[in-house]
Design a protein around this motif. Structure first.
Motif, PDB file in Angstrom:
ATOM      1  N   GLY A  37      -8.606 -16.356   3.352  1.00 26.10           N
ATOM      2  CA  GLY A  37      -7.175 -16.557   3.524  1.00 26.10           C
ATOM      3  C   GLY A  37      -6.397 -16.230   2.256  1.00 26.10           C
ATOM      4  O   GLY A  37      -6.969 -16.025   1.193  1.00 26.10           O
ATOM      5  N   PHE A  38      -5.096 -16.177   2.403  1.00 24.65           N
ATOM      6  CA  PHE A  38      -4.218 -15.911   1.265  1.00 24.65           C
ATOM      7  C   PHE A  38      -4.114 -17.149   0.384  1.00 24.65           C
ATOM      8  O   PHE A  38      -4.261 -18.272   0.855  1.00 24.65           O
ATOM      9  N   ARG A  39      -3.817 -16.911  -0.891  1.00 24.65           N
ATOM     10  CA  ARG A  39      -3.451 -17.975  -1.823  1.00 24.65           C
ATOM     11  C   ARG A  39      -2.037 -17.690  -2.304  1.00 24.65           C
ATOM     12  O   ARG A  39      -1.695 -16.549  -2.582  1.00 24.65           O
ATOM     13  N   ARG A  40      -1.251 -18.717  -2.394  1.00 20.07           N
ATOM     14  CA  ARG A  40       0.128 -18.590  -2.861  1.00 20.07           C
ATOM     15  C   ARG A  40       0.140 -18.183  -4.332  1.00 20.07           C
ATOM     16  O   ARG A  40      -0.587 -18.763  -5.142  1.00 20.07           O
ATOM     17  N   GLY A  49       4.608 -18.019  -3.615  1.00 20.52           N
ATOM     18  CA  GLY A  49       4.415 -17.680  -2.211  1.00 20.52           C
ATOM     19  C   GLY A  49       3.535 -16.457  -2.054  1.00 20.52           C
ATOM     20  O   GLY A  49       2.988 -15.934  -3.023  1.00 20.52           O
ATOM     21  N   VAL A  50       3.421 -15.999  -0.830  1.00 21.23           N
ATOM     22  CA  VAL A  50       2.674 -14.774  -0.510  1.00 21.23           C
ATOM     23  C   VAL A  50       3.714 -13.696  -0.219  1.00 21.23           C
ATOM     24  O   VAL A  50       4.554 -13.860   0.671  1.00 21.23           O
ATOM     25  N   TYR A  51       3.640 -12.604  -0.967  1.00 21.65           N
ATOM     26  CA  TYR A  51       4.625 -11.526  -0.844  1.00 21.65           C
ATOM     27  C   TYR A  51       4.146 -10.499   0.178  1.00 21.65           C
ATOM     28  O   TYR A  51       3.032  -9.987   0.073  1.00 21.65           O
ATOM     29  N   VAL A  52       4.988 -10.240   1.164  1.00 21.84           N
ATOM     30  CA  VAL A  52       4.682  -9.331   2.267  1.00 21.84           C
ATOM     31  C   VAL A  52       5.935  -8.520   2.584  1.00 21.84           C
ATOM     32  O   VAL A  52       7.010  -8.801   2.060  1.00 21.84           O
ATOM     33  N   SER A  53       5.780  -7.520   3.446  1.00 24.04           N
ATOM     34  CA  SER A  53       6.929  -6.719   3.868  1.00 24.04           C
ATOM     35  C   SER A  53       6.711  -6.216   5.280  1.00 24.04           C
ATOM     36  O   SER A  53       5.578  -5.978   5.691  1.00 24.04           O
ATOM     37  N   ARG A  54       7.810  -6.024   6.000  1.00 22.50           N
ATOM     38  CA  ARG A  54       7.712  -5.367   7.302  1.00 22.50           C
ATOM     39  C   ARG A  54       7.596  -3.861   7.113  1.00 22.50           C
ATOM     40  O   ARG A  54       7.367  -3.141   8.072  1.00 22.50           O
ATOM     41  N   SER A  55       7.733  -3.407   5.888  1.00 23.70           N
ATOM     42  CA  SER A  55       7.606  -1.990   5.569  1.00 23.70           C
ATOM     43  C   SER A  55       6.176  -1.670   5.127  1.00 23.70           C
ATOM     44  O   SER A  55       5.734  -2.087   4.053  1.00 23.70           O
TER      45      SER A  55
END
Length: 137
Positions: A37-40, A49-55
Protein backbone atom coordinates in the motif's frame (compact mmCIF):
# COMPACT_ATOMS: atom_id res chain seq x y z
CA UNK A 1 -19.74 20.16 -14.60
CA UNK A 2 -16.72 22.48 -14.91
CA UNK A 3 -13.22 22.19 -13.49
CA UNK A 4 -12.70 18.53 -14.41
CA UNK A 5 -15.77 17.38 -12.45
CA UNK A 6 -14.68 18.82 -9.12
CA UNK A 7 -16.80 21.92 -9.75
CA UNK A 8 -16.23 24.62 -7.19
CA UNK A 9 -14.91 22.15 -4.61
CA UNK A 10 -18.26 21.73 -2.85
CA UNK A 11 -19.22 18.09 -2.41
CA UNK A 12 -22.85 17.06 -2.87
CA UNK A 13 -22.42 13.39 -1.92
CA UNK A 14 -19.46 13.16 0.49
CA UNK A 15 -17.27 10.11 0.15
CA UNK A 16 -19.02 8.55 -2.84
CA UNK A 17 -16.93 9.82 -5.76
CA UNK A 18 -14.25 7.57 -7.18
CA UNK A 19 -11.84 8.63 -9.92
CA UNK A 20 -9.21 6.88 -11.99
CA UNK A 21 -5.90 8.53 -11.18
CA UNK A 22 -2.21 7.84 -11.73
CA UNK A 23 1.02 7.89 -9.75
CA UNK A 24 4.50 7.79 -11.27
CA UNK A 25 7.26 5.86 -9.53
CA UNK A 26 9.98 3.28 -10.12
CA UNK A 27 9.04 -0.30 -10.99
CA UNK A 28 10.57 -1.49 -7.70
CA UNK A 29 8.47 0.97 -5.70
CA UNK A 30 5.37 0.14 -7.77
CA UNK A 31 5.65 -3.52 -6.72
CA UNK A 32 6.16 -2.49 -3.10
CA UNK A 33 3.10 -0.20 -3.21
CA UNK A 34 1.05 -2.98 -4.80
CA UNK A 35 1.87 -5.36 -1.93
CA UNK A 36 2.14 -2.97 1.03
CA UNK A 37 0.00 0.00 0.00
CA UNK A 38 0.88 3.67 -0.21
CA UNK A 39 2.52 5.59 2.61
CA UNK A 40 1.70 9.24 3.16
CA UNK A 41 4.57 11.62 2.37
CA UNK A 42 5.64 13.84 5.26
CA UNK A 43 5.35 17.06 3.22
CA UNK A 44 5.02 18.56 -0.24
CA UNK A 45 3.33 21.45 -2.04
CA UNK A 46 0.02 20.45 -0.41
CA UNK A 47 1.45 19.09 2.82
CA UNK A 48 1.44 15.42 3.82
CA UNK A 49 -0.38 12.86 1.68
CA UNK A 50 -0.17 10.70 -1.42
CA UNK A 51 0.32 12.75 -4.58
CA UNK A 52 -1.65 11.56 -7.62
CA UNK A 53 -3.14 13.02 -10.80
CA UNK A 54 -5.96 12.31 -13.20
CA UNK A 55 -3.37 13.11 -15.86
CA UNK A 56 -1.44 10.04 -16.96
CA UNK A 57 0.90 12.45 -18.76
CA UNK A 58 1.77 14.16 -15.48
CA UNK A 59 2.34 10.84 -13.68
CA UNK A 60 4.64 9.70 -16.51
CA UNK A 61 7.07 12.52 -15.56
CA UNK A 62 7.77 11.02 -12.12
CA UNK A 63 9.91 10.24 -10.26
CA UNK A 64 12.12 13.17 -11.19
CA UNK A 65 15.44 11.54 -10.24
CA UNK A 66 15.10 7.83 -10.99
CA UNK A 67 18.80 7.26 -11.64
CA UNK A 68 18.26 4.97 -14.62
CA UNK A 69 15.80 2.66 -12.83
CA UNK A 70 12.86 1.14 -14.70
CA UNK A 71 9.81 3.37 -14.32
CA UNK A 72 6.13 2.61 -13.82
CA UNK A 73 2.81 4.38 -13.68
CA UNK A 74 0.29 3.06 -11.21
CA UNK A 75 -3.31 3.20 -12.41
CA UNK A 76 -5.45 3.82 -9.35
CA UNK A 77 -9.00 3.93 -8.10
CA UNK A 78 -9.26 6.84 -5.66
CA UNK A 79 -12.17 7.63 -3.36
CA UNK A 80 -11.65 11.37 -3.16
CA UNK A 81 -14.14 12.10 -0.37
CA UNK A 82 -14.48 15.77 0.51
CA UNK A 83 -12.27 17.80 -1.88
CA UNK A 84 -10.67 21.19 -1.24
CA UNK A 85 -9.69 23.26 -4.28
CA UNK A 86 -6.26 24.87 -3.80
CA UNK A 87 -5.71 27.19 -6.76
CA UNK A 88 -3.04 29.67 -5.69
CA UNK A 89 0.30 29.62 -3.86
CA UNK A 90 -0.18 30.80 -0.30
CA UNK A 91 -3.79 29.57 -0.12
CA UNK A 92 -4.80 29.66 3.58
CA UNK A 93 -5.43 25.88 3.60
CA UNK A 94 -2.60 24.91 1.21
CA UNK A 95 -0.94 22.57 3.72
CA UNK A 96 -3.64 22.22 6.38
CA UNK A 97 -6.75 21.24 4.36
CA UNK A 98 -6.88 17.80 6.03
CA UNK A 99 -7.12 19.47 9.46
CA UNK A 100 -10.31 21.18 8.25
CA UNK A 101 -12.20 18.00 7.34
CA UNK A 102 -11.08 17.52 3.72
CA UNK A 103 -9.91 14.15 2.37
CA UNK A 104 -8.27 15.39 -0.82
CA UNK A 105 -6.67 18.62 -1.99
CA UNK A 106 -7.02 19.41 -5.69
CA UNK A 107 -4.87 21.77 -7.75
CA UNK A 108 -6.77 22.50 -11.00
CA UNK A 109 -4.99 22.53 -14.35
CA UNK A 110 -3.51 25.83 -15.51
CA UNK A 111 -4.05 27.67 -12.21
CA UNK A 112 -0.39 28.63 -11.85
CA UNK A 113 0.45 26.29 -8.96
CA UNK A 114 2.18 23.59 -11.04
CA UNK A 115 4.77 24.46 -13.71
CA UNK A 116 3.46 21.76 -16.08
CA UNK A 117 -0.03 23.29 -15.97
CA UNK A 118 -1.44 19.80 -15.28
CA UNK A 119 -3.79 19.03 -12.38
CA UNK A 120 -2.58 17.41 -9.20
CA UNK A 121 -4.25 15.88 -6.18
CA UNK A 122 -3.09 15.01 -2.68
CA UNK A 123 -4.99 12.30 -0.80
CA UNK A 124 -4.42 12.38 2.95
CA UNK A 125 -5.49 8.81 3.80
CA UNK A 126 -3.70 6.16 1.71
CA UNK A 127 -6.52 3.66 2.40
CA UNK A 128 -8.68 5.68 -0.06
CA UNK A 129 -6.40 4.49 -2.90
CA UNK A 130 -6.51 1.10 -4.63
CA UNK A 131 -3.96 0.02 -7.23
CA UNK A 132 -5.64 -1.28 -10.38
CA UNK A 133 -2.66 -1.82 -12.65
CA UNK A 134 1.09 -1.30 -12.99
CA UNK A 135 1.95 0.21 -16.38
CA UNK A 136 5.60 0.14 -17.51
CA UNK A 137 6.76 3.65 -18.33
Amino acid sequence: MGDNDYGNGIQRYPGRRTYIMYHGTTMVNAQKILHEGFRRSSDGMLGPGVYVSRSKEKASRYPLNAGGQKLAILKLSVKVGKVKRIDNQGHPLQKTWHQHGYNTAWVPANCGMVSSGLEEDCVYDPSRIRVLEIIPN
